[in-house]
Design an enzyme around this catalytic site. Structure first.
Site, PDB file in Angstrom:
ATOM      1  N   ARG A 144      -1.406  13.895   8.497  1.00 51.86           N
ATOM      2  CA  ARG A 144      -0.298  13.378   7.847  1.00 51.86           C
ATOM      3  C   ARG A 144      -0.729  13.314   6.292  1.00 51.86           C
ATOM      4  NH1 ARG A 144       3.033   8.291   8.422  1.00 51.86           N
ATOM      5  NH2 ARG A 144       4.087   9.605   6.719  1.00 51.86           N
TER       6      ARG A 144
ATOM      7  N   ARG B 236      -6.247  11.911  10.498  1.00 57.04           N
ATOM      8  CA  ARG B 236      -6.571  10.642  11.079  1.00 57.04           C
ATOM      9  C   ARG B 236      -7.298  10.781  12.407  1.00 57.04           C
ATOM     10  NH1 ARG B 236      -0.945   7.532   8.987  1.00 57.04           N
ATOM     11  NH2 ARG B 236      -1.365   7.874   6.814  1.00 57.04           N
TER      12      ARG B 236
ATOM     13  N   ASP C  50      -1.737   4.185   9.652  1.00 55.55           N
ATOM     14  CA  ASP C  50      -1.934   4.297   8.411  1.00 55.55           C
ATOM     15  C   ASP C  50      -3.342   3.731   7.951  1.00 55.55           C
ATOM     16  OD1 ASP C  50       0.448   5.612   7.782  1.00 55.55           O
ATOM     17  OD2 ASP C  50       1.265   3.315   6.825  1.00 55.55           O
TER      18      ASP C  50
ATOM     19  N   GLU D 201       5.630   4.288  -3.346  1.00 55.68           N
ATOM     20  CA  GLU D 201       4.921   5.487  -3.549  1.00 55.68           C
ATOM     21  C   GLU D 201       5.857   6.424  -4.670  1.00 55.68           C
ATOM     22  OE1 GLU D 201       2.922   6.395   0.803  1.00 55.68           O
ATOM     23  OE2 GLU D 201       5.326   6.454   0.699  1.00 55.68           O
TER      24      GLU D 201
ATOM     25  N   ARG E  99       9.923   5.528  -4.712  1.00 58.75           N
ATOM     26  CA  ARG E  99      10.497   5.278  -3.105  1.00 58.75           C
ATOM     27  C   ARG E  99      10.892   3.638  -3.381  1.00 58.75           C
ATOM     28  NH1 ARG E  99       6.836   5.359   2.391  1.00 58.75           N
ATOM     29  NH2 ARG E  99       7.674   3.526   3.411  1.00 58.75           N
TER      30      ARG E  99
ATOM     31  N   ARG F 192      14.195   9.810   8.846  1.00 59.81           N
ATOM     32  CA  ARG F 192      13.375  10.795   8.449  1.00 59.81           C
ATOM     33  C   ARG F 192      13.699  12.065   9.007  1.00 59.81           C
ATOM     34  NH1 ARG F 192       7.705   7.663   7.244  1.00 59.81           N
ATOM     35  NH2 ARG F 192       8.340   6.504   5.538  1.00 59.81           N
TER      36      ARG F 192
ATOM     37  N   TYR G  91       7.146  12.960   4.538  1.00 60.26           N
ATOM     38  CA  TYR G  91       6.485  13.148   3.162  1.00 60.26           C
ATOM     39  C   TYR G  91       6.420  14.716   2.899  1.00 60.26           C
ATOM     40  CZ  TYR G  91       4.618   8.393   3.195  1.00 60.26           C
ATOM     41  OH  TYR G  91       4.562   7.062   3.337  1.00 60.26           O
TER      42      TYR G  91
ATOM     43  N   GLU H 244       5.674  16.936   6.038  1.00 56.74           N
ATOM     44  CA  GLU H 244       5.634  16.643   7.497  1.00 56.74           C
ATOM     45  C   GLU H 244       6.968  17.077   8.217  1.00 56.74           C
ATOM     46  OE1 GLU H 244       3.032  12.510   6.251  1.00 56.74           O
ATOM     47  OE2 GLU H 244       4.999  12.552   6.788  1.00 56.74           O
TER      48      GLU H 244
END
Ligand SMILES: *[C@@H]1O[C@H](CO)[C@@H](O)[C@H](O)[C@H]1NC(C)=O
Ligand SMILES: *[C@@H]1O[C@H](CO)[C@@H](O)[C@H](O)[C@H]1NC(C)=O
Length: 388
Positions: A54, A73, A79, A240, A256, A316, A345, A367
């Site tokens: 990510r 990750r 996250d 962000e 954001r 999204r 993103y 993404e």
């Protein structure tokens, strides 16, 4: 080559330099983007020790290469948790890419690293990557801001350096996206990296370096309200962000709007002093840029401002490229859909428009998925003039 035609060519080059600000063979009002090439640089779940890729970043380098980065990750899509920084490099304008190099491994920290901003110092030819560790303070503290540097076009990287020693200990995660080196006054040559704080102490914060990344200090702050309190829906919570520089030296930061204050759209702030302040008087909400709360891409190229995000006020999905001829005051009606499905993103770059070829392309990393946006990281090369 014959001397006569050589002189003629030299005269022609001189004339075109005098007559136009760049060696433009197209003018921006001819923009008609075409998806020229797409490649999946990372596919989640397919590579041994990584569960999910990510937070993609992309940058040009001074030598004309492209570098792509993302988080690998290790155990889950969350996250928090341990991660690698994954990198791939292209020296042929995105046609082929090196295998993945894991340039940082955070060990097995419960709250490992988070990307991050990449910034190119064109005066010395370095590439700097700034990221955070223990950002969420999940079984792990304190939060630290870390930096890596490459002096050989991304082939090798310095060990991580702890910038919190200079900046003070604060939860700060850069970007995600790119930082800038000021190309124009004020503060020409300064490195400007902007990011956000933890959810209670959120807001946009910039860190600055006037000596090519050796020393860093704290610059502009745009704090959330109520600062250092847990937020509720509709609170003011700038998060962000992606800075870009206009040709007059103004920095514009596209942000954001985490708690959907005022609109389901982007916050825009400006700095006229090279990132020292972000005057609240000039903050505005760009209602044309509807947004589901996400990290978006922005880029200034040859006087045109480009923007990518999932264009939807709730979901999204629908990754879309827009462009503006007037520094973002309005956006050209025609927009280009890059992917209708799940997408989140994104980050943009371009190579310096020294050649007619490099004038034509911008590069997007984002993404992308079929069921979920975190299935792959996709690289797209966009021809701005419809393939002409
Ligand atoms: C970074 O420096 C800060 C301030 O000295 C310190 O508190 C923190 O533990 C350091 N982080 C790492 C990972 O060394
Ligand atoms: C996708 O974005 C375009 C441009 O903003 C918009 O016109 C369209 O309605 C969007 N589609 C969906 C499904 O949200």
């Amino acid at each position: 080559m014959e001397t006569g035609s050589c002189r003629l060519a030299a005269l022609w080059t001189l004339l075109s330099v005098v007559l136009s600000p760049c060696v433009c063979s197209f003018s921006p009002d001819q923009i008609d983007p075409l998806m020229y090439e797409e490649q999946l640089l990372w596919v989640s779940g397919s590579q041994g020790e990584v569960n999910t890729f990510r937070i993609p970043l992309i940058t040009f380098t001074s030598k004309g290469s492209l570098l792509a980065f993302c988080e690998g990750r290790k155990a889950s899509a969350r996250d928090t948790g341990a991660k690698f920084v994954a990198m791939r490099r292209s020296t042929d304008k995105g046609a082929t890419w090196s295998p993945t190099a894991f340039i940082v491994d955070d060990g097995l920290k419960p709250d490992g690293l988070n990307l991050g901003s990449v910034v190119v110092d064109e005066e010395v030819g370095s590439v700097i990557l700034v990221y955070s560790i223990c950002f969420h303070k999940y079984q792990c503290k304190p939060s630290s801001t870390m930096m890596l540097e490459s002096l050989d076009d991304g082939l090798s990287w310095s060990p991580p350096k702890n910038l919190s020693v200079q900046l003070g200990v604060k939860a700060f995660v850069p970007g995600p996206g790119f930082g800038i080196q000021k190309r124009h006054d004020p503060a020409k040559g300064r490195l400007v990296v902007c990011g956000h704080g933890t959810l209670a102490g959120d807001g946009v914060f910039c860190i600055l370096s006037d000596d090519h990344g050796r020393n860093w200090y704290n610059g502009a702050q745009l704090k959330s309200i109520p600062y250092n309190h847990n937020k509720k829906a509709l609170d003011f919570n700038p998060d962000e962000c992606q800075p870009i520089e206009l040709t007059d030296g103004t920095i514009v930061i596209n942000v954001r709007n985490q708690n959907r204050y005022h609109c389901n759209c982007r916050i825009v702030v400006r700095s006229y002093d090279g990132g020292l302040t972000l005057p609240i008087d000039d903050l505005y909400f760009d209602t044309e840029l509807v947004d589901p709360t996400v990290a978006a891409g922005a880029l200034q190229k040859d006087g045109v401002l480009f923007f990518t995000n999932p264009s939807s006020d709730q979901h999204r999905i629908n990754l879309t490229l827009r462009w503006s001829m007037n520094n973002g005051h309005s956006w050209v009606k025609q927009a280009m859909q890059i992917w209708s499905g799940p997408s989140a993103y994104s980050c943009l770059t371009s190579l310096k428009s020294g050649s007619a070829e490099d004038q034509k392309f911008i590069y997007v990393i984002y993404e992308k998925g079929y069921k979920d946006y975190d299935e792959t990281v996709s690289f797209v090369k966009i021809h701005l003039y419809g393939g002409r």
